[in-house]
Scaffold this motif. Structure first.
Motif, short mmCIF file in Angstrom:
data_model
loop_
_atom_site.label_atom_id
_atom_site.label_comp_id
_atom_site.label_asym_id
_atom_site.label_seq_id
_atom_site.Cartn_x
_atom_site.Cartn_y
_atom_site.Cartn_z
N GLY A 136 -1.32 8.14 -15.61
CA GLY A 136 -2.02 6.89 -15.32
C GLY A 136 -1.73 6.38 -13.93
N SER A 137 -0.49 6.48 -13.49
CA SER A 137 -0.16 6.00 -12.15
C SER A 137 -0.75 6.91 -11.08
N TRP A 138 -0.88 8.21 -11.38
CA TRP A 138 -1.53 9.12 -10.44
C TRP A 138 -2.98 8.72 -10.21
N ILE A 139 -3.65 8.29 -11.28
CA ILE A 139 -5.05 7.88 -11.17
C ILE A 139 -5.17 6.51 -10.50
N VAL A 140 -4.33 5.56 -10.92
CA VAL A 140 -4.53 4.16 -10.52
C VAL A 140 -3.68 3.77 -9.31
N TYR A 141 -2.37 4.06 -9.36
CA TYR A 141 -1.46 3.48 -8.38
C TYR A 141 -1.15 4.37 -7.17
N SER A 142 -1.36 5.67 -7.28
CA SER A 142 -0.94 6.57 -6.21
C SER A 142 -1.88 6.57 -5.01
N GLN A 143 -3.07 5.99 -5.16
CA GLN A 143 -4.10 6.00 -4.12
C GLN A 143 -4.59 7.41 -3.81
N HIS A 144 -4.41 8.33 -4.76
CA HIS A 144 -4.90 9.69 -4.57
C HIS A 144 -6.43 9.70 -4.49
N PHE A 145 -7.06 8.82 -5.25
CA PHE A 145 -8.52 8.79 -5.29
C PHE A 145 -9.10 7.65 -4.44
N ASN A 146 -8.23 6.79 -3.90
CA ASN A 146 -8.67 5.68 -3.04
C ASN A 146 -9.75 4.82 -3.69
N TYR A 147 -9.60 4.61 -5.00
CA TYR A 147 -10.60 3.80 -5.71
C TYR A 147 -10.11 2.37 -5.91
#
Length: 228
Positions: A100-111
């Protein structure tokens, strides 16, 4: 049997409820914070400023709700996995939190809004750091059985202390550790603010400028000094 009481729909209802709670909590926290920041540090027409407050509120609620949905879905999926299963609940929650943090908090997707995800993550990091320190202390006291002197000067093992004595001992260590942590944190904050302030988070930097950078200000009266 209604949908609300049907066990078949229970996982979906839990996910929806978590998303709803994330929206409500994020909205309450960010609206008050953004409103105060706008009133204190920003100027201009009221409607654009109100729009900024509402935008920040929406972004914060979106972040918390999205993580809640992803986390709950991962927990449900992994709990039904043949390899993990419900017995490995701690590992499941760790993996779900990481994903979940990879999707939301890591800014990997810059969404998601980077400022808000950074703030929330740094907030959690400080709490995690303190919690890990307390866990390490409890593990050390329980496993290595250090010796202490009681009020009469006798040597006594940690396990032989009363529950109240153990509680007081740990609280004394927590308090002393917090003193060092607070001193080091604020010493580094003030040093970085003076040396390379651009590396500090923007809201922290702005609040510090407002509070501490008063050397160039002038006041013609006591009313101006106190902002009356």
């Amino acid at each position: 049997m209604s949908i609300l009481t049907n066990p078949l729909y229970r996982p979906l209802l839990e996910i929806i409820r978590s998303a709803r709670n994330g929206v409500v909590y994020g909205g309450k926290i960010r609206f008050s914070h953004a409103l105060v920041i706008n009133l204190l540090y920003r100027s201009g027409p009221p409607f654009p400023r109100l729009k900024q407050v509402l935008e920040a509120t929406k972004n914060h609620a979106e972040v918390l709700a999205s993580f809640a949905v992803i986390y709950k879905i991962c927990c449900k999926v992994l709990a039904n996995d043949a390899l993990l299963g419900p017995k490995n609940s701690r590992l499941i929650k760790f993996l779900a939190g990481a994903f979940g943090s990879w999707i939301v908090y890591s800014q990997h997707f810059n969404y998601f809004h980077p400022g808000i995800t950074h703030q929330i993550t740094l907030y959690c990091f400080s709490r995690v750091l303190i919690a890990v320190g307390k866990m390490a202390l409890d593990s050390y006291l329980g496993n290595f059985q250090p010796q202490f002197k009681n009020y009469t000067g006798d040597i006594i093992l940690y396990d032989n202390l009363t529950t109240n004595q153990q509680k007081k001992l740990k609280q004394a260590i927590y308090n002393k550790s917090w003193k060092y942590f607070a001193v080091l944190t604020w010493a580094l904050v003030m040093l970085i603010y003076d040396y390379q302030p651009q590396y500090l988070q923007s809201s922290l930097r702005h609040s510090m400028a407002y509070i501490y950078d008063v050397e160039m200000e002038t006041w013609g009266s006591w009313r101006e000094l106190f902002g009356i």
